[in-house]
Design an enzyme around this catalytic site. Structure first.
Site, PDB file in Angstrom:
ATOM      1  N   ASP A 144      89.658  24.247  44.643  1.00  0.00           N
ATOM      2  CA  ASP A 144      89.482  23.684  45.982  1.00  0.00           C
ATOM      3  C   ASP A 144      88.801  24.730  46.868  1.00  0.00           C
ATOM      4  O   ASP A 144      89.453  25.643  47.395  1.00  0.00           O
ATOM      5  CB  ASP A 144      90.830  23.277  46.577  1.00  0.00           C
ATOM      6  CG  ASP A 144      91.397  22.018  45.933  1.00  0.00           C
ATOM      7  OD1 ASP A 144      91.111  21.793  44.736  1.00  0.00           O
ATOM      8  OD2 ASP A 144      92.145  21.286  46.600  1.00  0.00           O
ATOM      9  N   LYS A 198      90.114  13.510  49.063  1.00  0.00           N
ATOM     10  CA  LYS A 198      91.482  14.039  49.126  1.00  0.00           C
ATOM     11  C   LYS A 198      91.895  14.230  50.579  1.00  0.00           C
ATOM     12  O   LYS A 198      91.211  14.901  51.355  1.00  0.00           O
ATOM     13  CB  LYS A 198      91.588  15.367  48.375  1.00  0.00           C
ATOM     14  CG  LYS A 198      92.977  16.021  48.493  1.00  0.00           C
ATOM     15  CD  LYS A 198      93.099  17.280  47.654  1.00  0.00           C
ATOM     16  CE  LYS A 198      94.430  17.997  47.931  1.00  0.00           C
ATOM     17  NZ  LYS A 198      94.612  19.193  47.085  1.00  0.00           N
ATOM     18  N   LYS A 246      87.403  16.982  50.536  1.00  0.00           N
ATOM     19  CA  LYS A 246      88.801  17.143  50.978  1.00  0.00           C
ATOM     20  C   LYS A 246      88.822  17.458  52.470  1.00  0.00           C
ATOM     21  O   LYS A 246      87.948  18.169  52.975  1.00  0.00           O
ATOM     22  CB  LYS A 246      89.442  18.273  50.156  1.00  0.00           C
ATOM     23  CG  LYS A 246      90.848  18.687  50.565  1.00  0.00           C
ATOM     24  CD  LYS A 246      91.349  19.791  49.632  1.00  0.00           C
ATOM     25  CE  LYS A 246      92.652  20.406  50.121  1.00  0.00           C
ATOM     26  NZ  LYS A 246      93.121  21.495  49.220  1.00  0.00           N
TER      27      LYS A 246
END
Length: 247
Positions: free
Chosen positions: A99, A207, A173
């Protein structure tokens, strides 16, 4: 709805940030991993220095939980080279998902080529090593127009350089959970922000990270098209309860 397989159970505070010792921090990560194993959560999201330990715990337990870590956390302003080095170390330690915090400051300053290069290189090293890649755009630092533009930039770089099948292994995300807004507004995922990401990221996944604190909110996010939810309250959400704080 069984939301457990949508949950990325998260602990990312350093000892200094939490005001606890390194040993207490390690115990929090151990507890997080054990809870994820017991509840069959999708993933544990932890700092890079705990990847090896978490991976061993999960392997020893013969569990299906995967391990994710953060790269360039939490400001996103580290150089591309430093992010790639950090990513490679995490890969070497057995991480499953990377991430990255995209350099949203550079994006806001219209350094578009820098951001494109970062997204390409960071995605490439992840996909080549069979890893899921997520790009954190920090929606609390962006206007709605910037959320759309940065999401589209990430989508376009991925689609221009990788196959559509590979693109489904890449996410946009929402948040780190560590950004502080001067107006005291929300710093995690919002329904409005996630709707913009979902619609503009496709075929990339989305996300929602931070700010999802109840089962009902989790279900609403999933029904919107969100496929992962990052939270420090995974157990409460899975149990149908509402968390009053945390990430």
């Amino acid at each position: 709805m069984n939301v457990n397989q949508y949950l990325d159970s998260t602990y990312l505070k350093t000892p200094e940030q939490a005001g606890i010792s390194e040993k207490e921090t390690e115990q929090k990560v151990v507890d997080l991993v054990n809870e994820a194993i017991e509840n069959n959560f999708k993933l544990v999201m932890i700092r890079p220095n705990f990847v090896s330990m978490a991976k061993k715990m999960i392997t020893d337990a013969n569990a299906d939980v995967v391990v994710g870590t953060v790269i360039g956390f939490h400001e996103g302003t580290a150089s591309v080279e430093d992010k790639l080095k950090e990513a490679q170390e995490a890969i070497d330690n057995g991480v499953d998902e990377l991430d990255y915090v995209v350099n949203y400051t550079a994006f806001k300053n219209e350094q578009i080529n820098l951001v494109k290069a970062e997204v390409f290189k960071g995605t490439k090293i992840g996909l080549e090593n069979g890893k899921i890649v997520k790009w954190i755009i920090e929606i609390a630092a962006l206007s709605n127009e910037e959320i759309v533009a940065l999401t589209q930039l990430i989508r376009d770089v991925v689609l221009d350089n990788f196959s559509e099948e590979e693109a489904t292994q890449v996410f946009v995300k929402s948040s780190t959970g560590f950004f502080k807004r001067e107006d005291g507004g929300p710093v995690g995922a919002t329904f409005e922000g996630m709707e913009l990401i979902v619609e503009n990221a496709k075929p990339l996944q989305a996300k929602a990270a931070g700010g999802v604190r109840s089962y009902e909110d989790a279900v609403k996010m999933i029904e919107m098209g969100v496929t992962r939810i990052g939270t420090s309250s995974a157990k409460k959400i899975a149990d149908g309860k509402t968390a009053t704080g945390g990430y």
